[in-house]
Design a protein around this motif. Sequence first.
Motif, PDB file in Angstrom:
ATOM      1  N   LEU A 128     -22.024 -43.450 -10.795  1.00 23.57           N
ATOM      2  CA  LEU A 128     -22.711 -44.104 -11.896  1.00 23.57           C
ATOM      3  C   LEU A 128     -22.924 -43.108 -13.041  1.00 23.57           C
ATOM      4  N   PRO A 129     -22.971 -43.603 -14.280  1.00 18.90           N
ATOM      5  CA  PRO A 129     -22.995 -42.696 -15.438  1.00 18.90           C
ATOM      6  C   PRO A 129     -24.321 -41.986 -15.659  1.00 18.90           C
ATOM      7  N   ASP A 130     -25.394 -42.406 -14.974  1.00 21.16           N
ATOM      8  CA  ASP A 130     -26.679 -41.739 -15.159  1.00 21.16           C
ATOM      9  C   ASP A 130     -26.912 -40.639 -14.138  1.00 21.16           C
ATOM     10  N   HIS A 131     -25.890 -40.310 -13.350  1.00 18.37           N
ATOM     11  CA  HIS A 131     -26.003 -39.228 -12.372  1.00 18.37           C
ATOM     12  C   HIS A 131     -26.171 -37.914 -13.129  1.00 18.37           C
ATOM     13  N   GLY A 146     -23.970 -35.650 -28.242  1.00 15.30           N
ATOM     14  CA  GLY A 146     -24.283 -36.897 -27.552  1.00 15.30           C
ATOM     15  C   GLY A 146     -24.928 -36.660 -26.203  1.00 15.30           C
ATOM     16  N   GLY A 147     -24.462 -35.636 -25.487  1.00 18.39           N
ATOM     17  CA  GLY A 147     -25.036 -35.322 -24.193  1.00 18.39           C
ATOM     18  C   GLY A 147     -26.477 -34.866 -24.302  1.00 18.39           C
ATOM     19  N   GLU A 148     -26.759 -34.015 -25.297  1.00 19.56           N
ATOM     20  CA  GLU A 148     -28.130 -33.556 -25.484  1.00 19.56           C
ATOM     21  C   GLU A 148     -29.040 -34.717 -25.882  1.00 19.56           C
ATOM     22  N   ARG A 149     -28.512 -35.641 -26.649  1.00 23.35           N
ATOM     23  CA  ARG A 149     -29.314 -36.801 -27.039  1.00 23.35           C
ATOM     24  C   ARG A 149     -29.732 -37.599 -25.801  1.00 23.35           C
ATOM     25  N   LEU A 150     -28.805 -37.820 -24.888  1.00 26.36           N
ATOM     26  CA  LEU A 150     -29.130 -38.557 -23.670  1.00 26.36           C
ATOM     27  C   LEU A 150     -30.095 -37.772 -22.789  1.00 26.36           C
ATOM     28  N   LEU A 151     -29.891 -36.473 -22.690  1.00 25.57           N
ATOM     29  CA  LEU A 151     -30.813 -35.640 -21.916  1.00 25.57           C
ATOM     30  C   LEU A 151     -32.219 -35.717 -22.513  1.00 25.57           C
ATOM     31  N   GLY A 152     -32.313 -35.642 -23.848  1.00 22.45           N
ATOM     32  CA  GLY A 152     -33.608 -35.706 -24.505  1.00 22.45           C
ATOM     33  C   GLY A 152     -34.293 -37.043 -24.316  1.00 22.45           C
ATOM     34  N   GLU A 153     -33.507 -38.122 -24.351  1.00 25.33           N
ATOM     35  CA  GLU A 153     -34.074 -39.452 -24.155  1.00 25.33           C
ATOM     36  C   GLU A 153     -34.674 -39.613 -22.761  1.00 25.33           C
ATOM     37  N   HIS A 154     -34.141 -38.862 -21.802  1.00 28.53           N
ATOM     38  CA  HIS A 154     -34.599 -38.977 -20.419  1.00 28.53           C
ATOM     39  C   HIS A 154     -35.371 -37.740 -19.966  1.00 28.53           C
ATOM     40  N   LEU A 155     -35.935 -37.029 -20.945  1.00 32.83           N
ATOM     41  CA  LEU A 155     -36.698 -35.825 -20.626  1.00 32.83           C
ATOM     42  C   LEU A 155     -37.872 -36.096 -19.671  1.00 32.83           C
ATOM     43  N   PRO A 156     -38.638 -37.193 -19.849  1.00 26.95           N
ATOM     44  CA  PRO A 156     -39.715 -37.456 -18.885  1.00 26.95           C
ATOM     45  C   PRO A 156     -39.211 -37.607 -17.451  1.00 26.95           C
ATOM     46  N   VAL A 157     -38.053 -38.240 -17.276  1.00 28.18           N
ATOM     47  CA  VAL A 157     -37.510 -38.411 -15.931  1.00 28.18           C
ATOM     48  C   VAL A 157     -37.037 -37.074 -15.369  1.00 28.18           C
ATOM     49  N   LEU A 158     -36.405 -36.261 -16.199  1.00 29.37           N
ATOM     50  CA  LEU A 158     -35.975 -34.939 -15.750  1.00 29.37           C
ATOM     51  C   LEU A 158     -37.181 -34.091 -15.332  1.00 29.37           C
ATOM     52  N   ARG A 191     -45.545 -36.880 -21.593  1.00 34.26           N
ATOM     53  CA  ARG A 191     -46.429 -36.660 -20.449  1.00 34.26           C
ATOM     54  C   ARG A 191     -47.082 -37.966 -19.999  1.00 34.26           C
ATOM     55  N   ARG A 192     -47.376 -38.831 -20.942  1.00 37.46           N
ATOM     56  CA  ARG A 192     -47.918 -40.140 -20.583  1.00 37.46           C
ATOM     57  C   ARG A 192     -46.879 -40.939 -19.800  1.00 37.46           C
ATOM     58  N   ARG A 193     -45.626 -40.861 -20.227  1.00 38.49           N
ATOM     59  CA  ARG A 193     -44.561 -41.583 -19.531  1.00 38.49           C
ATOM     60  C   ARG A 193     -44.348 -41.020 -18.136  1.00 38.49           C
ATOM     61  N   ILE A 194     -44.433 -39.707 -17.998  1.00 45.62           N
ATOM     62  CA  ILE A 194     -44.296 -39.075 -16.678  1.00 45.62           C
ATOM     63  C   ILE A 194     -45.373 -39.605 -15.739  1.00 45.62           C
ATOM     64  N   ALA A 195     -46.608 -39.670 -16.221  1.00 46.65           N
ATOM     65  CA  ALA A 195     -47.709 -40.157 -15.396  1.00 46.65           C
ATOM     66  C   ALA A 195     -47.487 -41.613 -14.992  1.00 46.65           C
ATOM     67  N   GLU A 196     -46.973 -42.420 -15.938  1.00 50.46           N
ATOM     68  CA  GLU A 196     -46.707 -43.827 -15.627  1.00 50.46           C
ATOM     69  C   GLU A 196     -45.640 -43.968 -14.547  1.00 50.46           C
ATOM     70  N   LEU A 197     -44.553 -43.219 -14.687  1.00 56.55           N
ATOM     71  CA  LEU A 197     -43.470 -43.293 -13.716  1.00 56.55           C
ATOM     72  C   LEU A 197     -43.918 -42.771 -12.355  1.00 56.55           C
ATOM     73  N   ALA A 198     -44.706 -41.703 -12.356  1.00 54.06           N
ATOM     74  CA  ALA A 198     -45.186 -41.135 -11.100  1.00 54.06           C
ATOM     75  C   ALA A 198     -46.124 -42.090 -10.389  1.00 54.06           C
ATOM     76  N   ALA A 199     -46.919 -42.835 -11.165  1.00 53.93           N
ATOM     77  CA  ALA A 199     -47.880 -43.759 -10.570  1.00 53.93           C
ATOM     78  C   ALA A 199     -47.208 -44.985  -9.986  1.00 53.93           C
TER      79      ALA A 199
END
Length: 226
Positions: A128-131, A146-158, A191-199
Amino acid sequence: MSLLNLRRRPEPTVALSQRDRQLVWRIAALLLDYPDERTLALVDQVAVAVSGLPDAVRVPLNHCLGYVTTTPPLDLAAAYVETFDMRRRSSLHLTFYAYGDTRKRGMALLRFKHAYRHAGVELDEAELPDHVPVLLEFAATVDPVGGERLLGEHLPVLELLRLSLSDSDSPYAGVLAAVGATLPPLTTADRRRIAELAASGPPEEEVGLEPFAMDPALFDGSEGRR
């Protein structure tokens, strides 16, 4: 994972050149890939490359590299599967955290597919492309912008992945720390998004990935696990 104590991500002590940032992404892609014979054969080359990087990224990468070079291959493979395939909170698939295996995830995956296609490459249907290793390889060798843009968009998940790996004392946490050092600092919203995903954790509902479908063409340069 304590939501009241989201440990601060180590910030780089020096500015990284674009070359060093792409090198970190390339090394991280290899270290986070499944440790098969092909990947392990590159360990010596990786060690040489890591030795020339600034301390901010060299130290955490060396921590994982030391683990990979001193662990028997069968044990390494078993631990990798246990870490990334058996634990929902340490998945290497970036959209899994927000969508699980639900229909909405298919639309999120299209964002990655379109970025790869815009750069003139296609993914092998095996991954899958999000690996994370696939995205890091893409950013390192195909389209850094483009790669850095995607990495930045998913920084909370990383960052959530780094925290999860840190909680289990995984040496792979150092790889995520090095990747984080190549990206902008976390914001309050991050950080708010990280807390939401973790919860909440990944959704449990499993209804397939339609309408997403992989193309059978190859993604030149990806090191996705087979």
